[in-house]
Design an enzyme around this catalytic site. Structure first.
Site, mmCIF file in Angstrom:
data_model
loop_
_atom_site.group_PDB
_atom_site.id
_atom_site.type_symbol
_atom_site.label_atom_id
_atom_site.label_comp_id
_atom_site.label_asym_id
_atom_site.label_seq_id
_atom_site.Cartn_x
_atom_site.Cartn_y
_atom_site.Cartn_z
ATOM 1 N N HIS A 329 0.829 -1.205 0.000
ATOM 2 C CA HIS A 329 0.000 0.000 0.000
ATOM 3 C C HIS A 329 0.865 1.257 0.000
ATOM 4 C CE1 HIS A 329 0.580 1.188 4.287
ATOM 5 N NE2 HIS A 329 0.778 -0.108 4.455
ATOM 6 N N CYS A 347 3.929 -4.538 6.425
ATOM 7 C CA CYS A 347 3.461 -4.252 5.069
ATOM 8 C C CYS A 347 4.623 -3.855 4.162
ATOM 9 C CB CYS A 347 2.438 -3.112 5.097
ATOM 10 S SG CYS A 347 0.909 -3.526 5.953
#
Length: 401
Positions: A329, A347
């Site tokens: 992301h 992430c």
């Protein structure tokens, strides 16, 4: 020379004997003798027809077990099977009219009346009646497919996408259920099932799917005994299309993620992966969800305040790669570290332009391979950790191995 008187006596005796024999041969035998043919030989009486209904006991049978009616020493003239509401069950008679079989499945908890007529070799009609009852499951299991076919009907799936059946109830007879499942790939590719737990079974090929592959997925579970009184609710067949190959290779040593489209590298972008306390898992990850705007909350996987690892933040261009809170992301707060150090909660962080490009090109089933992250291997059970197993170990997860 005999006297004339003696000669007449012998002739009379012979005549009397012939008369008695003639009367005896034409006398009544009480119906036990066989009829005579033209040459004087006897012929057995033609037998009557005998009709059988199978299954013979007809109680608590599987609804997929066919009802079979057979005639010997004759031919079936008609067979009717009806349910409790009077609906006729379809069936087919053999060309020689010796056997009749249902051609449609029965229902659970049903009572079926069978009426069969036949004509014997003796020319006489025979009727046979019977009753069949089908079993009653304590529970019925559905073959829920992941990803939902409707979610990927227009876009297709990526080359890393496993096919998942989730039954919603524990499966005791895994081998029986697995035999009822199939994935046909065109072009043909080797694949196998793996039971993640008692409710979920995954299918993947030996290598990533070939781009353009068509997958026909079938679950013929109706009537299948799952164990513990649970039976399959209904059959299901769905088709998936595999789109172009999109594979991202994220390297913790170089802090770069290279993008490969159908085997050719088309882009490289700086990244920041999980920090030492929360390293990104190693190995192939498969995208399972994407959202242009998404709230990431560590509580969704059990890490809640006041745990120092807890977080909650609104992110853009997010694509989930594991159920352990790992996404690819945009993160504007880590742009300074992207390409040089790992600072995330696990992430893979990108800048705005790269995150949007990635979001536009990657979707469900596409692959993100992580190396040199300092983290453990992605567990096989963590959503789509299917590719963490070697092919040999993957095959061991089949109930038929």
């Amino acid at each position: 020379m005999f006297p004339k008187k003696t000669f007449l006596s012998v002739a009379g005796i012979l005549a009397a004997t012939l008369l008695v024999s003639a009367c005896s041969s034409g006398g009544d035998t009480g119906g036990s003798a066989s009829p005579a043919t033209a040459d004087g030989s006897s012929q057995a009486a033609a037998p009557a027809a005998a009709v059988s209904i199978d299954p013979a006991d007809g109680k608590d049978i599987s609804p997929t077990t066919p009802i079979v009616v057979k005639a010997t020493n004759g031919k079936l003239t008609d067979v009717t099977v009806t349910n409790s509401k009077g609906k006729t069950v379809a069936g087919k008679l053999t060309s020689d009219a010796s056997s009749w079989t249902t051609t449609e499945e029965l229902g659970y908890s049903g009572t079926y009346k069978v009426v069969a007529h036949a004509q014997g070799l003796d020319g006489k009609p025979v009727e046979k009646d019977g009753q069949i009852t089908t079993l009653t499951p304590t529970k019925q299991a559905n073959a829920n497919l992941i990803p939902a076919p409707s979610a990927v009907s227009s876009t297709g799936v990526g080359v890393g996408q496993p096919i998942v059946f989730s039954f919603g109830t524990a499966v005791k007879n895994k081998a029986a259920v697995e035999k009822a499942l199939s994935v046909e790939s065109s072009p043909k590719q080797e694949g196998s099932w793996y039971w993640m737990d008692d409710k979920n079974v995954h299918y993947r090929p030996k290598e990533y799917w070939q781009p353009g592959t068509t997958l026909t997925v079938t679950a013929k579970i109706y009537g299948v005994d799952f164990g513990n009184g649970v039976y399959g609710a209904e059959d299901r067949t769905e088709t998936y299309k595999v789109h172009d190959s999109w594979i991202a290779k994220a390297d913790g040593n170089t802090e770069q993620m290279q993008i490969f489209h159908n085997g050719s590298m088309v882009k490289s972008m700086p990244i920041s992966m999980g920090k030492d306390a929360t390293p990104t898992h190693l190995g192939p990850h498969v995208i399972s969800f994407k959202s242009a705007n998404y709230t990431m909350d560590s509580c969704t996987y059990g890490v809640c305040p006041p745990d120092p690892k807890a977080y909650r933040s609104d992110e853009k261009f997010s694509e989930r790669i594991s159920n352990d809170g790992e996404f690819v992301h945009e993160n504007p707060n880590s742009v300074g570290q992207q390409g040089s150090s790992n600072v995330s909660h696990g992430c893979i962080n990108l800048n705005a332009a790269n995150a949007e490009w990635f979001f536009q090109n990657f979707g469900l089933g596409d692959v993100v391979e992580v190396t040199n992250s300092g983290g453990p291997q992605l567990p096989v059970w963590d959503l789509y950790g299917d590719w963490s197993k070697s092919w040999t170990d993957w095959q061991k997860g089949s109930a038929l191995s």
